[in-house]
Design a protein around this motif. Structure first.
Motif, PDB file in Angstrom:
ATOM      1  N   LEU A 132      -4.204  -7.491  10.813  1.00 34.73           N
ATOM      2  CA  LEU A 132      -3.754  -6.952   9.058  1.00 34.73           C
ATOM      3  C   LEU A 132      -2.466  -6.890   9.086  1.00 34.73           C
ATOM      4  O   LEU A 132      -1.928  -6.053   9.926  1.00 34.73           O
ATOM      5  N   SER A 133      -1.793  -7.096   7.996  1.00 34.52           N
ATOM      6  CA  SER A 133      -0.229  -6.791   7.546  1.00 34.52           C
ATOM      7  C   SER A 133      -0.476  -5.742   6.664  1.00 34.52           C
ATOM      8  O   SER A 133      -1.102  -6.246   5.562  1.00 34.52           O
ATOM      9  N   ILE A 134       0.549  -4.756   6.484  1.00 32.14           N
ATOM     10  CA  ILE A 134       0.608  -3.727   5.196  1.00 32.14           C
ATOM     11  C   ILE A 134       1.879  -3.415   5.097  1.00 32.14           C
ATOM     12  O   ILE A 134       2.674  -3.117   5.988  1.00 32.14           O
ATOM     13  N   PHE A 135       2.428  -3.562   3.689  1.00 38.71           N
ATOM     14  CA  PHE A 135       3.711  -3.295   3.447  1.00 38.71           C
ATOM     15  C   PHE A 135       3.627  -1.726   3.047  1.00 38.71           C
ATOM     16  O   PHE A 135       3.053  -1.475   1.822  1.00 38.71           O
ATOM     17  N   GLY A 136       4.228  -0.963   3.830  1.00 35.86           N
ATOM     18  CA  GLY A 136       4.011   0.353   3.585  1.00 35.86           C
ATOM     19  C   GLY A 136       5.087   1.032   2.964  1.00 35.86           C
ATOM     20  O   GLY A 136       6.109   0.379   2.361  1.00 35.86           O
ATOM     21  N   ASP A 146       0.795  -1.268  -0.269  1.00 32.67           N
ATOM     22  CA  ASP A 146       0.171   0.063  -0.005  1.00 32.67           C
ATOM     23  C   ASP A 146       0.817   1.176   0.067  1.00 32.67           C
ATOM     24  O   ASP A 146       1.461   1.490   0.942  1.00 32.67           O
ATOM     25  N   SER A 147       0.693   2.040  -1.054  1.00 31.85           N
ATOM     26  CA  SER A 147       1.791   3.089  -1.392  1.00 31.85           C
ATOM     27  C   SER A 147       1.054   4.413  -0.229  1.00 31.85           C
ATOM     28  O   SER A 147       1.749   5.396   0.048  1.00 31.85           O
ATOM     29  N   GLY A 148      -0.145   4.166   0.145  1.00 31.02           N
ATOM     30  CA  GLY A 148      -0.683   5.545   1.011  1.00 31.02           C
ATOM     31  C   GLY A 148      -0.462   5.171   2.387  1.00 31.02           C
ATOM     32  O   GLY A 148      -0.742   5.865   3.370  1.00 31.02           O
ATOM     33  N   THR A 149      -0.018   3.989   2.801  1.00 33.02           N
ATOM     34  CA  THR A 149       0.504   3.879   4.355  1.00 33.02           C
ATOM     35  C   THR A 149       2.023   3.925   4.387  1.00 33.02           C
ATOM     36  O   THR A 149       2.587   3.471   3.374  1.00 33.02           O
ATOM     37  N   THR A 150       2.334   4.499   5.292  1.00 35.97           N
ATOM     38  CA  THR A 150       3.710   4.898   5.616  1.00 35.97           C
ATOM     39  C   THR A 150       4.695   3.831   6.196  1.00 35.97           C
ATOM     40  O   THR A 150       5.582   3.459   5.458  1.00 35.97           O
ATOM     41  N   LEU A 151       4.423   3.428   7.296  1.00 33.77           N
ATOM     42  CA  LEU A 151       4.941   2.392   7.959  1.00 33.77           C
ATOM     43  C   LEU A 151       4.483   1.074   7.614  1.00 33.77           C
ATOM     44  O   LEU A 151       3.345   0.773   7.000  1.00 33.77           O
ATOM     45  N   THR A 152       5.329  -0.157   7.894  1.00 29.01           N
ATOM     46  CA  THR A 152       4.778  -1.482   7.593  1.00 29.01           C
ATOM     47  C   THR A 152       4.499  -2.018   8.790  1.00 29.01           C
ATOM     48  O   THR A 152       5.121  -2.064   9.797  1.00 29.01           O
TER      49      THR A 152
END
Length: 435
Positions: free
Chosen positions: A403-407, A315-321
């Motif tokens: 939930l996991s996000i690659f920021g 997700d390019s719109g989330t900063t941190l991972t």
């Protein structure tokens, strides 16, 4: 934010385009037209931390089936997103939006503004665009955003409503207009024209540029022209250039390029799911769960519970991972073993592992092992100065949500290419200032 392209309705005029590239603006750059010059150089990362957590909670609610309003998404236009300049209308009206792979809707604030958040640049007035056309409730454009909920205006104009994790919202008209990116223009692109935009927006941008995977995103709307391909190169330095490319300019290949497949949820096609098998620190590897919960997509009426082949959203719109708490704890413990300096506390208690910058710590090699692709995280993105003299680990634990996000901080110093036809994401180490 499926794969079937709905523009048999001829909402676009086909063109032959070799590809095009425009600059992206770092959220803390002095070039950001809405950056508050009175804020400290660390203000943005504090905002980005709060935004990351609220955004993750919002995405999880969406995946759980919360809400059913037409043209609805959970995105917060504040903190840590890279800004893209583009134009709407005829003649072109310049505006700025957050380039966001976690969103599909491209929208901007519009006059008349019955309730808008402050922005330093002029607000788009559709009356001044010769190509602007509000979408009627029985139009193909309105059908594209969904017709299961929402009401028409008294003038039979299709309406949209965007809701946010902090109860902010954007409400306005669905419309078509000419979209100009760099030197390339595209007619009859479906956009949101927001007349009521309330809540905790900071004015970092006028709205969102939707780069998600569903049919309303500009990647899908421009499919005949860009072939489902876009790529961005994010610099970690506010004064260095970042870029986003579309079409042939977005083909990522060559030395160092590695690719991993993405998958999408049948119920929520917005998000790009990757399979992150493990993360290693200096050769010591820590595995992650192989797939997301089987109820992704939620229990909304008419939608069966589904699973998706992936365990992290890029997700390019989330900063941190954001990673699972057990994985974070293992990484933290291993980093403390391999970094000889003594950790210090974040004064605000947000980041979980910090060091004094006076120690000039050497960050060990941190690698994200995706299916088929090993991506070594840039030290400039994995540790960041969050206050004067304090540098912290930018991977955080998902203690409040599953939930996991690659920021985007984990994506800096890479050319990251999306190919929606091949369903792959490709990473190539790149000096973004020279790309």
């Amino acid at each position: 934010m499926g794969l079937a392209v709905l523009f048999v309705f001829a909402l676009l005029y086909a063109q032959t385009i070799n590809g095009f590239t425009v600059e992206l603006i770092h959220p803390n750059s002095l070039s950001n037209p809405n950056r508050n010059p009175s804020n400290s150089q660390f203000h943005w990362i504090r905002l980005a931390y709060n935004h990351t957590r609220s955004r993750a909670a919002s995405i999880q609610r969406r995946l759980s089936g919360g809400g059913s309003a037409k043209f609805k998404t959970d995105i917060k236009s504040d903190g840590g997103g890279y800004i893209m300049k583009y134009s709407i209308g005829t003649p072109p009206f310049e505006t700025y939006g957050i380039a966001d792979t976690g969103s599909d809707v491209t929208w901007t604030q519009c006059q008349p503004c019955t309730d808008c958040f402050p922005q330093s640049l002029p607000v788009f007035d559709p009356k001044h665009s010769k190509s602007y056309k509000a979408a009627s409730c029985d139009s193909d454009a309105c059908a594209l955003v969904g017709s299961s909920a929402g009401e028409c205006s008294n003038g039979n104009v299709c309406q949209y409503q965007l809701t946010y994790g902090d109860n902010s919202q954007s409400v306005g008209d669905v419309a078509t207009d000419t979209l100009t990116i760099g030197d390339s223009s595209f007619k009859n692109v479906v956009i949101g024209c927001g007349h009521q935009n309330s809540g905790t927006f900071s004015g970092n941008a006028s709205g969102i540029v939707g780069l998600g995977n569903s049919d309303i995103s500009i990647v899908k709307q421009l499919d005949k022209d860009v072939g489902g391909k876009f790529a961005y190169c994010l610099s970690s330095q506010p004064d260095s250039k970042s870029h986003i490319s579309f079409g042939k300019d977005a083909i990522v290949k060559g030395t160092g390029a590695v690719s991993t497949p993405f998958s999408v949820s049948p119920a929520q096609s917005t998000f790009y799911y990757l399979s992150l098998e493990s993360i290693s620190v200096g050769g010591q590897s820590f595995p992650l769960k192989k797939s997301v919960s089987s109820n992704v997509g939620g229990r909304r009426a008419g939608i069966k519970e589904t699973s998706v082949n992936g365990n992290i959203i890029i997700d390019s719109g989330t900063t941190l991972t954001i990673i699972p708490s057990d994985t974070f704890d293992s990484l933290k413990s291993e980093l403390m073993k391999q970094i000889p300096e003594t950790p210090i506390d974040d004064p605000q208690g947000a980041f979980g592992l910090c060091y004094s910058t006076s120690d000039k710590i050497e960050v060990p090699k941190i690698v994200a092992h995706f299916s088929g692709a090993d991506v070594e995280l840039s030290p400039r993105g994995s540790f960041l100065e969050i206050e004067e003299g304090i540098s912290c680990f930018t991977l955080v634990q998902n203690s409040d949500f599953d939930l996991s996000i690659f920021g985007n901080l984990s994506e800096v110093d890479y050319l990251v290419g999306y190919d929606l036809e091949a369903q792959t994401v490709t990473f190539k180490p790149t000096d973004c200032s020279k790309y």
